[in-house]
Design a protein around this motif. Structure first.
Motif: not given
Ligand SMILES: Cc1cc2nc3c(=O)[nH]c(=O)nc-3n(C[C@H](O)[C@H](O)[C@H](O)COP(=O)(O)OP(=O)(O)OC[C@H]3O[C@@H](n4cnc5c(N)ncnc54)[C@H](O)[C@@H]3O)c2cc1C
Length: 384
Positions: A234, A313, A367
């Motif tokens: 991420h 996330n 997510l």
């Protein structure tokens, strides 16, 4: 060292920029940029110094990836995904596997590709439908992969498969497999809207690898995903997207201030100024979220807790949306000639197509679903 690294990034950006247009048009891999990353040892950035690598921190990964993203998003994503695989090996592999693979990554011999997506399960990271068979001290793999970035060019792969003898699809192994240990078949072509230079082909991978090439213990992929794979992915993706949006933004500002722009844009226009401010604000927020996430993940705090997982996330979903929106706003601001046409020197059209993939590259919906559940576990709303 940092001077050499700056040079390595600058040389890779130059190679990426020189070939970005033709690789985008032909949907072919940026072999020139990969060769430069090998030669300059940029591929070894995240290999610990003990294994001959750059011993890079997450901040250094972010800085390098943002610069590459300014040049070409496909190259930046290829680099960030490779570094994610390297971080998983460095943090979770056995001494034997580390000693086997990491020196070759450090010297630029090994570019690592990622195989997590499967035909049936889509992007659901934590399960696998690909059964493996234990043959004495080895694992027999036979797996389809619908999308493998750089699959034709990678020297080794980290592949998720179901643990041998697993009773549930959630028992997943991460396995290191070198190209010469596999029979590789490219199953189709790659004709996407954007990210065309990632040449992310569908493949079949089959072969037998020794059991010591399992990363960590059998069934440990969930732990690897939570502690290393997810956070580094991420962070790396967000840096790549931010770099591309920031590059597009700075080209637009230079254009407005330059001779060609001055005749078309009035820098005193309130519409222009508020639009520039709003788009800049999006990028400032992504940068702040990215840097904060890096500092939390690097602090040694337990990343498996709900507040930290929520943060990691959220970085992905919001960076994906905001960077795409920023370029969409720049297209609106510069209009048809400057923003929309493929031949425009502002190169917004390719950035727009490339960034459209961001929300899909591990689905934002998945997510947000996970974050909803995590939010219910954190009733006190403790920010990481
Ligand atoms: C440029 C690029 C390069 C990539 N490279 C690789 C690679 O090298 N290796 C690799 O393994 N993968 C790679 N991927 C795959 C990627 O990381 C995603 O996992 C994959 O794109 C997800 O595929 P999908 O959208 O078809 O499936 P899904 O994740 O199944 O999602 C499809 C859509 O269905 C909906 N949906 C489905 N299930 C749910 C659910 N449970 N909750 C909420 N919504 C749901 C969502 O709206 C979602 O957008 C790459 C993707 C891109 C864009």
């Amino acid at each position: 060292v940092s001077g050499a690294r700056t040079d390595a990034v600058a040389l890779t950006c130059a190679a990426a920029e020189a070939h970005a247009r033709e690789n985008d048009q032909a949907a072919t891999f940026p072999v020139e940029a990969l060769a430069t990353m090998r030669r300059t040892r940029l591929l070894g950035l995240m290999v610990p110094a003990d294994y001959g690598g750059g011993g890079g921190t997450l901040s250094e990964l972010v800085d390098a990836t943002i610069e590459l993203g300014r040049a070409d998003l496909s190259v930046a994503l290829i680099f960030a995904m490779h570094c994610q695989q390297v971080a998983a090996l460095a943090r979770c592999a056995s001494d034997r596997l580390r000693a086997h693979a990491l020196p070759a990554v450090a010297d630029g011999t090994i570019y690592l590709a990622s195989v997590t997506t499967e035909p049936g399960k889509g992007g659901d990271l934590l399960i696998s439908d690909s059964a493996t068979e234990q043959v004495r001290a080895a694992l027999r793999i036979d797996r389809e992969a619908p999308i493998v970035t750089g699959g034709r060019h990678a020297d080794a792969f980290l592949v998720t498969v179901r643990t041998p003898g697993a009773t549930s699809p959630a028992q997943v192994d991460l396995v290191y497999a070198a190209r010469d240990q596999l029979r590789l078949e490219v199953l189709g072509d790659w004709r996407p809207l954007g990210m065309r230079a990632t040449e992310s082909v569908p493949m079949r991978l089959a072969g037998t690898v020794p059991e010591w090439q399992v990363v960590g213990e059998h069934g440990e992929f969930r732990k690897i995903a939570t502690t290393v794979f997810g956070p580094v992915a991420h962070i790396g993706w967000a840096a790549a997207w931010l770099g591309t949006a920031a590059g597009a933004y700075s080209r637009v500002v230079r254009h407005i201030r330059g001779p060609a722009g001055r005749s078309r844009f009035n820098p005193a226009s309130q519409l222009l100024l508020t639009r520039l401010a709003a788009t800049r604000a999006r990028l400032e927020m992504v940068n702040a979220l990215l840097r904060h996430t890096v500092s939390v993940v690097s602090s040694g705090e337990d990343v498996a807790t709900p507040p930290v997982q929520l943060l990691i996330n959220t970085l992905k979903t919001e960076a994906a949306d905001s960077c795409f929106r920023a370029v969409d706003e720049l297209v609106e601001l510069t209009g048809l000639q400057g923003g929309y046409l493929a031949g425009s020197p502002l190169r917004l059209e390719r950035a727009f197509r490339d960034l459209r993939s961001a929300s899909l590259n591990y689905g934002n919906d998945r997510l947000r679903l996970a974050n909803g559940s995590l939010a219910l576990m954190d009733s006190g709303l403790r920010f990481a």
